[in-house]
Design a protein around this motif. Sequence first.
Motif, PDB file in Angstrom:
ATOM      1  N   THR A   1      35.929 -21.292 -21.245  1.00  0.00           N
ATOM      2  CA  THR A   1      36.909 -22.368 -21.192  1.00  0.00           C
ATOM      3  C   THR A   1      36.498 -23.359 -20.113  1.00  0.00           C
ATOM      4  O   THR A   1      35.684 -23.043 -19.234  1.00  0.00           O
ATOM      5  CB  THR A   1      38.315 -21.818 -20.897  1.00  0.00           C
ATOM      6  OG1 THR A   1      39.280 -22.848 -21.082  1.00  0.00           O
ATOM      7  CG2 THR A   1      38.418 -21.300 -19.469  1.00  0.00           C
TER       8      THR A   1
ATOM      9  N   ALA B   1      37.275 -25.699 -16.822  1.00  0.00           N
ATOM     10  CA  ALA B   1      38.128 -25.594 -15.637  1.00  0.00           C
ATOM     11  C   ALA B   1      37.652 -26.603 -14.605  1.00  0.00           C
ATOM     12  O   ALA B   1      36.530 -27.107 -14.673  1.00  0.00           O
ATOM     13  CB  ALA B   1      38.072 -24.181 -15.062  1.00  0.00           C
TER      14      ALA B   1
ATOM     15  N   MET C   1      43.698 -18.808 -17.678  1.00  0.00           N
ATOM     16  CA  MET C   1      42.704 -19.705 -18.281  1.00  0.00           C
ATOM     17  C   MET C   1      43.324 -20.558 -19.371  1.00  0.00           C
ATOM     18  O   MET C   1      44.296 -20.164 -20.020  1.00  0.00           O
ATOM     19  CB  MET C   1      41.542 -18.885 -18.887  1.00  0.00           C
ATOM     20  CG  MET C   1      40.673 -18.201 -17.864  1.00  0.00           C
ATOM     21  SD  MET C   1      39.490 -17.009 -18.594  1.00  0.00           S
ATOM     22  CE  MET C   1      38.446 -18.093 -19.589  1.00  0.00           C
TER      23      MET C   1
ATOM     24  N   LEU D   1      34.147 -19.887 -16.679  1.00  0.00           N
ATOM     25  CA  LEU D   1      34.776 -21.170 -16.378  1.00  0.00           C
ATOM     26  C   LEU D   1      33.672 -22.218 -16.224  1.00  0.00           C
ATOM     27  O   LEU D   1      32.799 -22.088 -15.371  1.00  0.00           O
ATOM     28  CB  LEU D   1      35.596 -21.098 -15.087  1.00  0.00           C
ATOM     29  CG  LEU D   1      36.864 -20.219 -15.024  1.00  0.00           C
ATOM     30  CD1 LEU D   1      37.798 -20.515 -16.181  1.00  0.00           C
ATOM     31  CD2 LEU D   1      36.531 -18.738 -14.967  1.00  0.00           C
TER      32      LEU D   1
ATOM     33  N   THR E   1      32.791 -25.973 -15.272  1.00  0.00           N
ATOM     34  CA  THR E   1      33.316 -27.144 -14.564  1.00  0.00           C
ATOM     35  C   THR E   1      32.640 -28.416 -15.078  1.00  0.00           C
ATOM     36  O   THR E   1      31.626 -28.354 -15.773  1.00  0.00           O
ATOM     37  CB  THR E   1      33.102 -26.980 -13.052  1.00  0.00           C
ATOM     38  OG1 THR E   1      31.801 -26.430 -12.799  1.00  0.00           O
ATOM     39  CG2 THR E   1      34.137 -26.040 -12.458  1.00  0.00           C
TER      40      THR E   1
END
Length: 326
Positions: A20, A22, A52, A120, A122
Amino acid sequence: MTSPALDVLGIGNAIVDVLTRADDAFLAAHDMAKGSMTLIDAAAAERIYAAMGPGVESSGGSAGNTCAVAAALGARVGYLGKVADDALGTVFAHDIRAAGVRFPSAPLVGGAPTARCLILVTPDAQRTMNTFLGACVHFGPEDVNEAEVASAAITYMEGYLFDPPAAQAAFRKAAKVAHGAGRQVSLTLSDPFCVGRHRAAFRDLVRNEVDILFANEAELLSLYETDDFAMALAAVREEVGLAAVTRSEKGSVVVAGETTLEVAAVPTKVVDTTGAGDAYAAGFLASHALGRPLGECGRWGSVAAAEAISHFGARPQTDLKALVAA
């Protein structure tokens, strides 16, 4: 010696990847170091998963990703890894088989749940991984399917799985079976921290059992406890018949005997670095299975790695056969 039924058989941590997006604030709120891989317990896995945002779930783990990419390149591929008899175990088995990979491993019943890696990503394309190993740590010598190993031209083993003593015994059993059948053994070092924890055991395995070694620069330097890349290359040249060392944007270096080949990276826009090294190994092995020259094997690796980092997630979203043929 009979002709191999498989080009590559992967052995590794059977993990469901949950990816996901983030931001840095999310990482800070959960005390995560950007770009790291952290082992977590079941409680932390549930807590992070609940926090999440929407994600993508797929069969993963380092060797699992390599196997899926190699299959996408047309290689005949199998995989051995331990999942549980639960919902995520079903997700893993269906997904990796749908990717064209043979998966004969029996699930663990009544024990730890299936492993998952919460990834995660970024905005700067860095991936921060939180891994709950679950059923993975129960992979042992009894899970090494000797017929599958003997049927594969190359058995490819994942360094991340090397932590538990039972898994180390499984690696040695698989290597013995492979060599007894006249096949080759390949290892990816996976992470410099893995190497640091088990350096002596890794050195022994590399020296005595491995025919083809994959590593990135940091892993190779850790293996030989040096900051001198040339010295590390000289050391691995003495211990392994063939080694491919990735160096991010610098491409890769392939060494075999007295041969040294520098392979350029394929330029691309970096979106998510998840699985870059796994894809490189897949491209290299798929080309190697076809008997192509080492420089071409490295090029296939670079093409596959560039495709992997050009989008979100570790699985191919482009026709890799067309890319390597271009």
